[in-house]
Design a protein around this motif. Structure first.
Motif, short mmCIF file in Angstrom:
data_model
loop_
_atom_site.label_atom_id
_atom_site.label_comp_id
_atom_site.label_asym_id
_atom_site.label_seq_id
_atom_site.Cartn_x
_atom_site.Cartn_y
_atom_site.Cartn_z
N ALA A 1 0.95 3.85 -3.02
CA ALA A 1 1.13 5.32 -2.91
C ALA A 1 1.94 6.42 -2.47
O ALA A 1 1.93 7.70 -3.58
N ALA B 1 0.77 -0.78 -0.30
CA ALA B 1 0.18 -0.08 -0.08
C ALA B 1 0.73 0.82 0.37
O ALA B 1 0.77 2.52 -0.65
N GLY C 1 -9.74 9.55 2.97
CA GLY C 1 -9.54 7.83 2.90
C GLY C 1 -8.63 8.44 1.66
O GLY C 1 -7.13 7.96 2.35
N LEU C 2 -8.50 8.08 1.17
CA LEU C 2 -8.14 8.17 -0.32
C LEU C 2 -6.92 9.77 -0.40
O LEU C 2 -5.10 9.16 -0.46
N LEU C 3 -7.24 10.50 0.50
CA LEU C 3 -5.53 11.56 0.51
C LEU C 3 -4.83 10.96 2.11
O LEU C 3 -3.98 11.04 1.51
N TRP C 4 -5.58 10.62 2.99
CA TRP C 4 -4.43 9.92 3.75
C TRP C 4 -3.81 9.37 3.51
O TRP C 4 -2.74 8.26 3.70
N TRP C 5 -4.11 7.55 3.03
CA TRP C 5 -4.08 6.97 2.73
C TRP C 5 -2.33 7.35 1.19
O TRP C 5 -1.33 6.93 1.39
N LEU C 6 -2.50 8.57 0.53
CA LEU C 6 -1.06 9.01 -0.65
C LEU C 6 0.02 10.02 0.29
O LEU C 6 0.09 9.81 -0.03
N ALA D 1 -14.66 9.02 1.94
CA ALA D 1 -13.74 7.85 1.11
C ALA D 1 -12.13 8.97 0.35
O ALA D 1 -11.87 8.37 0.03
N GLN D 2 -13.21 10.08 0.29
CA GLN D 2 -12.13 11.44 -0.22
C GLN D 2 -10.92 11.51 0.60
O GLN D 2 -9.83 11.13 0.66
N ALA E 1 1.58 6.54 -6.94
CA ALA E 1 0.29 7.73 -7.37
C ALA E 1 0.74 9.61 -6.66
O ALA E 1 0.28 10.38 -6.98
N SER E 2 1.65 9.48 -5.40
CA SER E 2 2.01 10.55 -5.40
C SER E 2 2.64 11.34 -6.27
O SER E 2 2.55 12.62 -6.42
#
Length: 386
Positions: free
Chosen positions: A18, A14, A294-299, A291-292, A21-22
């Motif tokens: 990430a 993960a 969570g996505l930002l935290w993941w990235l 979801a938004q 993607a970043s």
């Protein structure tokens, strides 16, 4: 493979995804920074321009806003329509004095929005109805235009062939909270919005605009229904751009760094309440907001946490996030260093503000300038036969 080993492998994977993607988002930020439309050099505007200034309890800012507007160069045919939205401070008296001194100022006063309306859309609609220009420029009282900023914004609207442009002002962030959160606004659309596609596409998701400074062709505004079409929208600026697109127009956010400055919030309390007012509306639904976030935290948060634990991929992902923030800050005139290094903290704080926004909305405690941020339902007329 033990369960612990499997979890560690998934976590490492993960982090690697990430990081990649970043890095891609950072590259996209660079591309957008080059594509961002820039206003032409100063020149004369050969049409009537109506500036719309909605105000409520802006006694501390009104003098500066009006002085800057009246000093505008290159707009010989200018009117400034100011709508005082039932202010409780000295705003009304100050506005009346300005209108007596300068005939270009049209002073309007109202007693608050009717049922079914929020305050700012109502103030903008009332002021726009009185405006006579072929171009309407909406500005907030906390925006200070450069002397040539108004003319250059109108020239950009006409030169681009668009129906609406939203010049993003240079943001002034003084307190630690402002420096952590405010840069995310410019970063978000530079990093995540494909600007050229957003100009052409009618899709609602590809719309970004700021009501602090917004320039629109008057005919396109009225064809879209104006602020009447967005009467109950908290994010009335984005909703207005979507209405323009639905009616066949085009518009996008553009570079306003040299055209205007804006200090949106003064300190943590104002910033907290401002974001608590709007973030739930931006998400639309709790699941979408979750979801938004969570996505930002993941990235951007997960790689930083992994980097602290010695992950090389995490360090690469963290540096990519910082690089994107640096590009956005330098392109929009913001403070770049060391603020960009705190990008994961900024994203984490955004998550808290999003949760607070939904909490207040569910409890009915979200307010702005003494009013609830949801419009009261319109009154029903008498039933047939009654």
């Amino acid at each position: 493979m033990t369960a612990v080993t499997a979890v560690a492998a998934v976590r490492a994977g993960a982090v690697r995804v990430a990081a990649v993607a970043s890095a891609g988002i950072a590259v996209h930020t660079v591309v957008n920074a080059r594509l961002l439309r820039v206003a032409p050099p100063a020149g004369a505007v050969a049409e009537r321009v109506s500036v719309i200034l909605p105000v409520r309890d802006e006694a501390a800012r009104l003098d500066g806003a009006l002085a800057a507007l009246l000093a505008a160069r290159g707009v010989p045919d200018l009117e400034i329509v100011v709508y005082d939205d039932d202010s409780t401070d000295a705003t009304g008296g100050l506005l009346a004095a300005w209108a007596r001194r300068d005939r270009r100022i049209v002073a309007l006063h109202g007693a608050g929005p009717p049922p079914g309306w929020l305050g700012k859309p109502h103030a903008c609609a009332r002021a726009a109805a009185a405006a006579t220009g072929t171009v309407l420029v909406f500005v907030d009282a906390d925006v200070t235009l450069a002397a040539d900023g108004l003319a250059r914004a109108v020239l950009l609207l006409r030169d681009s062939g668009l129906d609406l442009v939203s010049p993003y002002p240079r943001q002034v962030a003084a307190s630690p909270a402002e420096r952590l959160v405010q840069p995310l606004l410019a970063w978000s659309w530079l990093a995540l919005l494909p600007l050229r596609a957003a100009e052409r596409s009618p899709r609602p998701s590809l719309a970004a605009a700021g009501g602090q400074f917004l320039c629109v062709d008057a005919a396109a505004y009225r064809r879209a229904g104006g602020h009447t079409a967005v009467r109950d929208q908290i994010l009335e600026d984005i909703a207005l751009l979507r209405a323009v697109k639905r009616s066949g127009g085009r518009g996008v956010v553009v570079d306003g760094t040299t055209l205007a400055t804006n200090r949106m919030y003064d300190g943590w309390a104002e910033l907290r309440d401002g974001y608590a007012k709007s973030l739930a509306a931006a998400g639309g639904h709790p699941a979408a907001s979750a979801a938004q976030v969570g996505l930002l935290w993941w990235l951007f948060v997960l790689p930083a946490a992994a980097a602290v634990c010695g992950s090389g991929a995490g360090l690469a992902g963290y540096l990519a996030g910082v690089a994107g923030r640096l590009v956005a800050a330098r392109r929009t005139g913001g403070r770049s260093w060391p603020d960009a290094a705190a990008h994961p903290v900024s994203v984490g704080l955004l998550g808290y503000l999003t949760a607070l926004s939904w909490w207040r909305r569910r409890r009915g405690t979200a307010t702005w300038k003494g009013r609830p941020v949801t419009a009261a339902p319109p009154r029903r007329g008498p039933r047939a036969g009654s």
